[in-house]
Write an enzyme that holds these catalytic residues in place. Sequence first.
Site, PDB file in Angstrom:
ATOM      1  N   GLU A 147      14.035  24.290  11.300  1.00  0.00           N
ATOM      2  CA  GLU A 147      14.440  22.893  11.163  1.00  0.00           C
ATOM      3  C   GLU A 147      15.054  22.557   9.802  1.00  0.00           C
ATOM      4  O   GLU A 147      15.989  21.759   9.731  1.00  0.00           O
ATOM      5  CB  GLU A 147      13.226  21.978  11.406  1.00  0.00           C
ATOM      6  CG  GLU A 147      12.702  22.001  12.826  1.00  0.00           C
ATOM      7  CD  GLU A 147      13.666  21.394  13.827  1.00  0.00           C
ATOM      8  OE1 GLU A 147      14.518  20.573  13.402  1.00  0.00           O
ATOM      9  OE2 GLU A 147      13.578  21.732  15.012  1.00  0.00           O
ATOM     10  N   SER A 170     -37.903  -2.437  51.009  1.00  0.00           N
ATOM     11  CA  SER A 170     -39.243  -2.616  50.448  1.00  0.00           C
ATOM     12  C   SER A 170     -39.334  -2.317  48.960  1.00  0.00           C
ATOM     13  O   SER A 170     -40.347  -2.628  48.332  1.00  0.00           O
ATOM     14  CB  SER A 170     -40.248  -1.743  51.197  1.00  0.00           C
ATOM     15  OG  SER A 170     -40.435  -2.247  52.502  1.00  0.00           O
TER      16      SER A 170
END
Length: 873
Positions: free
Chosen positions: A147, A524
């Site tokens: 780069e 229950s």
Amino acid sequence: MPVGGKSSATGIPRIGPGADRAVAAAAEPARRSRAAPAAAAPTRPARRRLRRAPRTVFGWLLHYLAPLGTPLQFLTLGLFGAALFVNVTLPELPDVKQGLSEVQLQEPLRVYSADGALMAEFGVERRQPMAFAKFPPLLIQAFLATEDSRFFEHGGIDVVGMGRALVNYASTGIKAQGGSTITMQVTRNFFLSPEKTFRRKLAEVLLALHVEKTLSKEEILELYLNQIFFGHRAYGVAAAASLYYGKDLSELSVAEMAMLAGVPKAPSSNNPVSNPERALERRNYILGRMLELGFIDQTQFDTAVQTPDLAKLHGQQVDLEAGYVAEMVRREIQSYYGEAAAKQGLRVTTTIDSRLQTAAQEALRKALRQYERRHGYRGAEANVDLAGASEADMDAYLEGVARVPGLEPGLVTGIESGTARVYLGGGRWTTLGLSQVSWARQFRNAGWRGGVPRRVADVVAKGDLIRLRRDQKGQWELSSIPAVTGVLVTLAPRDGAVQAMASGYAYTESQFNRAVDMRRQPGSSFKPFVYAAALNEGWTPASLLKDVSVKGVGNWSPKNSDGREMGPVRMRKALALSRNLATINLLQSVGLDDASRFIRRFGFEVDPKVLGPTMALGTIETSPVKMAEGYAIFANGGYHVLPYFIARIENANGDVIYDASPPRACSDCWYRYGKDKPARTEAAAGEHLAEQVIDPRIAYQMTSMMRDVVERGTGTRALRLNRKDIVGKTGTTNDVRDSWFCGYQADFVTVAWLGFDNNEKLGRGEEGGRAALSMWTDYMDDALKDKAIAQLDMPPGMVRVRVDGNRGTETKSTGGLIEVVMEEYRLMLMGPEPVSAGGLDALGAKKKTAAVKPKTQAAKPARAAPKVVDDLF
């Protein structure tokens, strides 16, 4: 204004295409004048027209610079244009120093367990920002090689690179090379658009010069390596290393570093997964540049070039499977911080305990698989035509099949010699014999299965898409994705922290969070709240209840699960045996309004519009988390703690922006381990107490009564844990559509539920005392491993009384039972509405009279003792 053409007033060409030809044409009269006699001077009107002619800045410049010649004209115009651009553009450019100081790289939202295990990541982009010092030097050199090899030499602008780009443009007319340095790429990515225009390029140059003066070279490289794009939503080289190689940066080879350095050139199309051939060429080119620049030697180069690339997409790596809680976190964060929060790098620590979460998920899956085995095989998921199919074809098909943890998809390719040959993908094969499919009797309905298979072909056929799992010996056996589902959730009773939550077989299979969003009847398992309301009104565990047919309830005809009536029965025994009629009669005695007001203290929403006696049997609709919230009040001595699951939130810099400080139950006032007795006094220093909604003596009595559920009632399956500190209550809804067990120990309140999303019947034998309780005990066996037995002392204000087991009254007989009651009710054991014991036998049933019956009427057999089974309501 048009780009080309001539001014209608002067004939002076405008700047644009064809300008060179226009300038040449304008110079032609001057050349002719040197050979011809001098022309007459312009007339006065002509001079006035010339003075009026230039109407633009460039027009005046060209008019007065004409005698200088074409080269000097363009040089002067270029300098003037550059000065004008700088003068106009510079004030509009962003403040570099301020902008870069405020840079926040986008990072995903990460969710962790309380002990640091990664549960999930959310966010469009994958990022793992790192400090410059952590980047391997050779990795930096790989990027510089491709780069910006003169990065440490230039001041932000590489004149050589820029010149090369200009020459390329002049020769081709195409803006293919940008001549950008790393500094220029950083400024473009943070401040500018990616468009390729000369104006943007000049702005990029100006900003790059500012950046170089503002930041050091190392800081610029750090920004660059953390924000460049690598394809597949990966930003930054650390995220790319994890994505393509599943490695940290320090683990990368030279070849892998060079490969990553080549990706940003064309990240979407030339990465090593999308285009491995072109990416490999790019990698080798960069290795050559690194050799040329002296970053690597010949040996390193030769080795790296010959190394095959093994890049592939590595999926999101999570340490703990807890998708339901992770999604709750995502929604909560989005609700408070907005959509952008998923990209701000927030780190959320939950209350989930990874050991408990793993145990909960495993216990739930085991329970669901066992249910499927009890009720039969529902068949293959699909059947496909495999004629002429290759392994590659089958791989492609299996790739699209949903992944469910622990259940491997496979294709039956044929049945030979009594075995089924199954392809599992990726070149893997296995065979299934009769022993591996013998459990798979055909499912007919919840109460009916087909016969035992006699051969493999009775179960599977060629082309079947099936599921397999490993048995205890590691061998493959036939399995299936359970049609039934379930929930297992654990809260910490002291502060309400959600420690484990499994809301289905797998989050990848179904995203519906049943633990929180589901509304079902608890059956229950809701009865303890009704009994607690009665204790609050003056009943005691010794009070007799009427287990007889209910009157005044219209056309409703409730029954006990065994169809029998016990007559007068002690409150403790009625709860242990889950007697429906006794509970309904108790609710009527307490009063619906008083009972509902008390029950609301536990966090339940009792709608007045549906308030009625059926509430005694748990017909209100609620969620498993709400049931755990209610039971936690019994477990912590009466404090209402609220469930929560986010303990702490940190921003991307590691600063704590939220720290949960939930109200707590008194931490040293209830259960204890060892000989130290709880000091039932004021809250500890700095402890923020939750609201105490019930008398701790009620919590103690309910804990004692629910212990009887385990020891001699509907929850005896829990005795296999061999612990004296676990209590709870079973629950089953009408037609066995929901199976519940809600229970607790000193440190854990755990609720287990099993059922179908479409409310199908579970079938006979799947009551709460079996299906849900089996799941609960499997989980609690792991959760309580190596934990001492907790002890619960009697709170102040209570006394021990010896009572008659049949009549509920105090007795001096040594055969009486010891009951603990509130001191103020010592002389009123029978409660506000005493029930006469009448003639009771030792089992609690009414004695038969000796009256003589007519000879023509057959004598009825004596009533047998009721069976200890869970109710079906």
